[in-house]
Scaffold this motif. Sequence first.
Motif, PDB file in Angstrom:
ATOM      1  N   ASP B  12       0.874  -1.177   0.000  1.00  0.00           N
ATOM      2  CA  ASP B  12       0.000   0.000   0.000  1.00  0.00           C
ATOM      3  C   ASP B  12       0.908   1.222   0.000  1.00  0.00           C
ATOM      4  N   CYS B  13       1.016   1.882  -1.154  1.00  0.00           N
ATOM      5  CA  CYS B  13       1.979   2.980  -1.291  1.00  0.00           C
ATOM      6  C   CYS B  13       1.704   4.106  -0.299  1.00  0.00           C
ATOM      7  N   SER B  14       0.436   4.303   0.090  1.00  0.00           N
ATOM      8  CA  SER B  14       0.152   5.416   0.996  1.00  0.00           C
ATOM      9  C   SER B  14       0.498   5.094   2.440  1.00  0.00           C
ATOM     10  N   SER B  42      -2.176   0.724  -5.894  1.00  0.00           N
ATOM     11  CA  SER B  42      -2.164   2.173  -5.740  1.00  0.00           C
ATOM     12  C   SER B  42      -3.440   2.531  -4.994  1.00  0.00           C
ATOM     13  N   GLN B  43      -3.264   3.026  -3.778  1.00  0.00           N
ATOM     14  CA  GLN B  43      -4.411   3.350  -2.949  1.00  0.00           C
ATOM     15  C   GLN B  43      -4.060   4.492  -2.014  1.00  0.00           C
ATOM     16  N   ASN B  44      -5.095   5.090  -1.454  1.00  0.00           N
ATOM     17  CA  ASN B  44      -4.878   6.163  -0.497  1.00  0.00           C
ATOM     18  C   ASN B  44      -5.998   6.110   0.539  1.00  0.00           C
ATOM     19  N   THR B  45      -6.223   7.216   1.236  1.00  0.00           N
ATOM     20  CA  THR B  45      -7.216   7.174   2.310  1.00  0.00           C
ATOM     21  C   THR B  45      -8.634   7.057   1.778  1.00  0.00           C
ATOM     22  N   ASN B  49      -7.299   2.111  -6.239  1.00  0.00           N
ATOM     23  CA  ASN B  49      -7.637   2.348  -7.642  1.00  0.00           C
ATOM     24  C   ASN B  49      -6.768   1.566  -8.607  1.00  0.00           C
TER      25      ASN B  49
END
Lengths: 327, 506
Positions: B12-14, B42-45, B49
């Motif tokens: 999880d890059c974030s 590729s993901q964030n809070t 995606n």
Amino acid sequence: MEANQSHNAKTNHPTCLTIAGSDCSGAAGIQADLKVMTAHQVYGMSVLTALTCQNSHGITGIYPLHPSLIQRQIDACLSDIQCRVVKIGMLPDPKSIPVISQALTKYKITDVVMDSVIISSMGNVMCETPTIPATIQHLFPHLLVYASNVMEAFILVEKTLKKSPPPLKSFPDIQNLMSIIHRLGPKFVVLRGHHVAFDKNMMITEKPDSKSWTADLIYDGKEFYIFEKPYNTTKSIHGESCSLTAAIASNLACNIPPLQAIHEALYSIEWAIQRVHKKSSDPYKSAQLFTALGHSSKFSGSLISLKSENYIPQADLTSVLLSHIPS
Amino acid sequence: MISTCITVAGSDCSGGAGVQADLKVFTAHSVYGMSAVTAITSQNTIGVNGVHLIPASYVEQQISACLLDVHCEVMKTGMLFNQQILKVIVESIDRFKIKKVVVDPLIATRKGALLVMPDYLELFVKELIPRAEVLIPNIAEALIILKHMTNEFVEIHHLEDVKAVGKKLIKAGCKNVVIRCDDIPFASDFFCSRETNMPPTWYLYVLCTSEGEVLLPQKWLASKTARGTSCALSSAVASNLAIGLDLVTATQNAVSYTQRALEMSFHLGRGANSLDYASALTRLPYEKGEFINFVRYHPSITPKWLSIVNHPFVEQLKAGTLSRLPFQKYLVLKYHMLINNAQAAGMMAFSSSSISAIEHSAKIIQAIKEENVTHLRICEQYGLSASQITKSKPEIVKSHSLFIHDTAQQDGLRGIQIAMLPFVFMIQEVVSQISASDGYPYVAWVEHCKDKSATSHIETLLESLETNSQIISLSKVQHLLGILEKSLDFERLVLDTSSSNESSVF
């Protein structure tokens, strides 16, 4: 998803992004970076550029990631989470470099710290030859700090100039090397000299003895800041290099000014290395290194500034420097 | 030897989940973490995606590179994505003889939506679960696995239903299970609060082993939800196992760590909060002024306290249906335990090197003396004469005496103060809630307990504990928790003895 800066949430929590390879053994790459950032209580994010299979004996496989995948990871992080400090590590091929350069511009990253990874500490070549000039051309103008060791820096300049620079024979030769790198873009150049031993006449010696010394250097374009220390014949610890740049980046994320951020990172590395038991096997040396690293509030010491043209080695300088390292 | 642990999960890059979260948790526990990446996400809070799978053969290479070089007995598995990768993991566990595998299933969302294909679930249950030292599903995943293993289903309305799920999973072949009741707040009576319209009180973790269930309730934090709690919990369990702790202690510590990370979580992006993985580092696990709350709600303390609050003696006391004899026994035992505390304070005064410390002990003795005068007077109202109370010393009182003297000797004033906390909790959480109206049989005692002037020494005790709580070490905190646990055990024993028909204390 289109980036929209005004929507980014404001936060007081320090954040830092590392763009580097993955070292599954945990001693280098984004793994090392995340450990250092966590130890500094900085929220770390990481974009993978490649996966590597490596351990303390060497590297057995590199799995590069496509530039579009790197792009997606960067966008996922920076379009959502506010961040102004980025550390760049291993870039295995030149295709990823324009992607990273454009992202740094797009997201207005102000503090970029780079640790070029051309040769691993065990001598493996980590990137394709065209990667170096592409790095110089597209990334160096973004850099606040470039940090490396003398050997790596020499190879960087060698491949950039496309001809061999004069061989390094003396301390002033290294200073000249740093000047060349500074002109390529970074505002601060940091070289750790643990591979290089000097004699009392400031000449590089191939046969170090008990009186030999070495130094870590910082150059800001005007002055050289020098941390002299006894030469230690012990091999370097796997992960030192990543740890230094990650520590610099962490300090910058905590709003410590650049020169002080670098200074404190150097001290924390030195402090941690002093605490590693020499008889440990290589993996556990790395483990102890990361355990000992921490926030700069752990350390204390004053910055020592020396003009390059007036520099004369002094015996008491070493003891003064080392006395700043808590025992 | 440094503790080591390897995680096999996605990236999880974030930094909020996956191997990144795991490495942060390992680092917070001073465990050397290694990682094999199964996929690049590729993901964030806000969400995920993109997912890029890593070939299973390369996952195997990463694991081998780590385990051929570094001794490692604990592996944590996260998102494994497909059967090929799952097979590689199973083969690696066998090949490298991993002693303890901590499995975060990641087969379903907290709402119960399946995240994996049926074939994967089949292989997961058949090959990975038998090799897992501990399985850490959310309640939805636990139900899916249970149905797959036994074709049974359990509706969740109460804590006991969660325990039933755990028991069935153990019976079906799981070694140990920690069930996370994500998205299901429980009320103070341990029914689902949404079904009964009661306010949410608990977030439940339940550890189920072949020897029984361990309840680990945490305060429900209404305003705090965050990504990555399953990574944090399972990685923290793995870290504590790597350090060498037993599973029960490891789970208690991990629950405490996860709760702390959630309490300290912060807002970074536009979506979910981010856990503060570093909150365990060097810092004391409580803020200034929060020490007593910390010990009161620690996962090793809460179950013991709840077993006291829910004890028949206390239930009857609250309802006013407690008969006189058990109440008389309780008063007698309390008298003797107060005497023990006074004696311990005297011992401390004797060994103190400063007059101010001696004075402090003397104040404790004076407060206990005054309390006992009132205590004896109240006892007379309930048919107990002073001679009846003082003539004999029950066995439990002798044990308590040894405990309290050891505590005073080892830990001084603070130790005694901690040992007296159950008394404080009883006043604050039980007696103060009793409305002693007409017909309630023990009005005088309740009124005395509620009397501020009579219990001013409680305020002094709490203030003293809180003031000194910022200058102790982490290991000291752990030690004090041990004292409180033992003290609660004595409190429970007092209730058992008071309720027992066989026992005689006067």
